[in-house]
Design an enzyme around this catalytic site. Structure first.
Site, short mmCIF file in Angstrom:
data_model
loop_
_atom_site.label_atom_id
_atom_site.label_comp_id
_atom_site.label_asym_id
_atom_site.label_seq_id
_atom_site.Cartn_x
_atom_site.Cartn_y
_atom_site.Cartn_z
N TYR A 141 0.82 -1.21 0.00
CA TYR A 141 0.00 0.00 0.00
C TYR A 141 0.86 1.26 0.00
O TYR A 141 0.41 2.32 -0.44
CB TYR A 141 -0.91 0.03 1.23
CG TYR A 141 -2.23 -0.68 1.07
CD1 TYR A 141 -2.30 -1.97 0.56
CD2 TYR A 141 -3.41 -0.06 1.46
CE1 TYR A 141 -3.52 -2.62 0.44
CE2 TYR A 141 -4.63 -0.70 1.34
CZ TYR A 141 -4.68 -1.98 0.82
OH TYR A 141 -5.88 -2.61 0.71
N LYS A 192 3.45 -15.33 1.93
CA LYS A 192 3.63 -16.03 0.65
C LYS A 192 5.12 -16.28 0.51
O LYS A 192 5.77 -15.87 -0.47
CB LYS A 192 3.04 -15.15 -0.49
CG LYS A 192 2.96 -15.85 -1.83
CD LYS A 192 1.89 -16.94 -1.92
CE LYS A 192 1.96 -17.66 -3.25
NZ LYS A 192 1.07 -18.85 -3.32
N ASP A 224 -2.76 -18.19 0.04
CA ASP A 224 -3.78 -18.87 -0.77
C ASP A 224 -4.45 -19.97 0.04
O ASP A 224 -5.68 -20.11 0.06
CB ASP A 224 -3.19 -19.40 -2.09
CG ASP A 224 -1.89 -20.18 -1.92
OD1 ASP A 224 -1.32 -20.18 -0.80
OD2 ASP A 224 -1.44 -20.79 -2.91
N ASP A 248 -6.13 -7.14 4.11
CA ASP A 248 -7.31 -6.49 3.51
C ASP A 248 -8.23 -7.56 2.93
O ASP A 248 -9.44 -7.56 3.17
CB ASP A 248 -6.83 -5.53 2.41
CG ASP A 248 -7.99 -4.86 1.69
OD1 ASP A 248 -8.92 -4.41 2.39
OD2 ASP A 248 -7.98 -4.81 0.46
N ASP A 252 -11.98 -9.36 4.71
CA ASP A 252 -13.31 -9.35 4.07
C ASP A 252 -13.89 -10.77 4.02
O ASP A 252 -15.08 -10.98 4.28
CB ASP A 252 -13.24 -8.80 2.64
CG ASP A 252 -13.51 -7.30 2.56
OD1 ASP A 252 -13.25 -6.61 3.57
OD2 ASP A 252 -13.96 -6.82 1.51
C1 IPM Z 1 -10.27 -1.45 4.23
C2 IPM Z 1 -10.56 -0.82 2.90
C3 IPM Z 1 -9.43 0.15 2.57
C4 IPM Z 1 -8.16 -0.66 2.46
C5 IPM Z 1 -9.65 1.01 1.32
C6 IPM Z 1 -10.97 1.74 1.36
C7 IPM Z 1 -8.52 1.96 1.11
O1 IPM Z 1 -10.74 -1.79 1.93
O2 IPM Z 1 -10.15 -0.73 5.23
O3 IPM Z 1 -10.17 -2.68 4.28
O4 IPM Z 1 -7.88 -1.25 1.40
O5 IPM Z 1 -7.42 -0.71 3.44
MG MG Z 2 -10.79 -3.77 2.69
#
Ligand code: IPM
Ligand code: MG
Length: 360
Positions: A141, A192, A224, A248, A252
């Site tokens: 990032y 990885k 993975d 990230d 999710d």
């Molecule tokens: C998160 C989001 C952010 C990230 C974006 C909105 C920049 O997806 O907080 O997980 O990738 O960190």
């Molecule tokens: Mg995110």
């Protein structure tokens, strides 16, 4: 001197859900007699509209002076075509970097009342309680060089750099080990290392850091496989620690195991425990302004703030209990609705949590 909390609603549903979280927060401050001041600021697209920048200097300054920050969400389609430095997401990345919030804690906990809301079988997710510790201010990032340029053949080339130094790895590993020592005492480090040098160093450094945490069982998993294991047998995990981009993605996936990303809070901490607290979900432009978003992740973010930055664990427990009570009463926003429960909107859900707190 009284403490300060900076409220940054941001964009989209961030504004609606933070309104509910602030209702809860204001009630708690009053009922617990806490001398904490609330301030408001702009971030993301709304900050761009007002000041031409997704993180105005004034917002960063307020955040630096605050003891904790509560953030809603940033982003929306109307800002997607802006130059990258002006986009709402940059405001988020800049405030993380500007406050040194390197440790992102993303719990994925299944409320037993919501076992049916998961797309996975109840027996796979019942009792799920994972803490993902994501490195937040380094890795791909932020790595340099980055950018899009044209090479000697006239082809456009996009470049990002995945870079970690050992100090960055060590400090996030220590956060993960410390958290694990207060819960299941197991840490799975995700990398990885079979392909990437930065992951090879990650793994070596995590192993070295683990030496001062004798009671922690450390394991390693390639990212993975970790993604596969999260959907196959997620209960094998206690604490997972990983880099910025892997975290990230995996967070999710882990969020969805719990039925709805609308339930999950997060904490982003600096070296001294100062933190920014935000729901994991985004600004959801498709449902923004309709009053249907789930405010529980924002409300639970206030609970994390009480725990990690304000040292008020008893108040955090009050919030957790109030949310559980509301779910016991079968109130559900659209994202967690299942037949037999009562569908409510954002404000109704916030009011119900407030009522549950008043009844404690
Ligand atoms: C998160 C989001 C952010 C990230 C974006 C909105 C920049 O997806 O907080 O997980 O990738 O960190
Ligand atoms: Mg995110």
């Amino acid at each position: 001197m009284s403490k300060k909390i900076l409220i940054l609603p941001g964009d989209g549903i961030g504004i609606e859900i933070v309104t509910e979280a602030v209702k809860v927060l204001e009630y708690l401050l009053k009922s617990e007699g806490l001398a904490i001041e609330l301030e408001q600021g702009l971030i993301g697209g709304s900050a761009y509209e007002a000041h031409g920048a997704p993180l105005p200097a004034a917002t960063l300054e307020l955040a630096q002076q605050a003891d904790a920050v509560l953030l809603g969400a940033v982003g929306g389609p109307q800002w997607e075509a802006l130059d990258r430095p002006l986009r709402p997401e940059q405001g988020l990345l800049q405030i993380r970097a500007g406050l040194g919030l390197f440790a992102n804690l993303r719990p994925a906990v299944l409320f037993p009342q919501l076992a049916d809301a998961s797309t996975l079988k109840p027996e796979v997710v019942a009792g799920l309680d994972i803490m993902i510790v994501r490195e937040l201010t380094g890795g791909i990032y932020f790595g340099q060089p980055r950018g899009i340029h044209t090479d000697e053949n006239g082809l456009k080339v996009g470049v990002n750099t995945l870079v970690y130094n050992e100090a960055e790895i060590e400090r996030i590993a220590r956060v993960a080990f410390t958290i694990a020592s207060k819960r299941g005492k197991r840490v799975c480090s995700v990398d990885k290392a079979n392909v990437l040098e930065s992951s090879e160093l990650w793994r070596q450094t995590v192993i070295t850091a683990s030496k001062s945490f004798a009671d922690i069982a450390l394991s390693h998993m390639y990212v993975d496989n970790a993604a596969m294991q999260l959907v196959k047998a997620p209960k094998q995990f206690d604490v997972m620690v990983t880099g910025n981009m892997f975290g990230d993605i995996l967070s999710d996936a882990a969020a969805m195991l719990t039925g709805s990303i609308g339930m999950l809070p997060s904490a982003s901490l600096d070296a001294d425990g100062k933190g920014m607290y935000e729901p994991i979900h985004g600004s959801a432009p498709d449902i923004a302004g309709k009053g249907v978003a789930n405010p529980l992740a924002a409300i639970l973010s206030v609970a994390m703030m009480m725990r990690y930055s304000l040292d008020l664990p008893a108040v955090a427990k009050r919030i957790d209990a109030a949310v559980a009570a509301v779910l016991d009463n079968k109130l559900r926003t659209a994202d967690i609705f299942s037949p037999g429960s009562k569908q409510v909107g954002t404000a109704e859900m916030g009011d119900a949590v407030l009522a549950a707190l008043q009844n404690q």
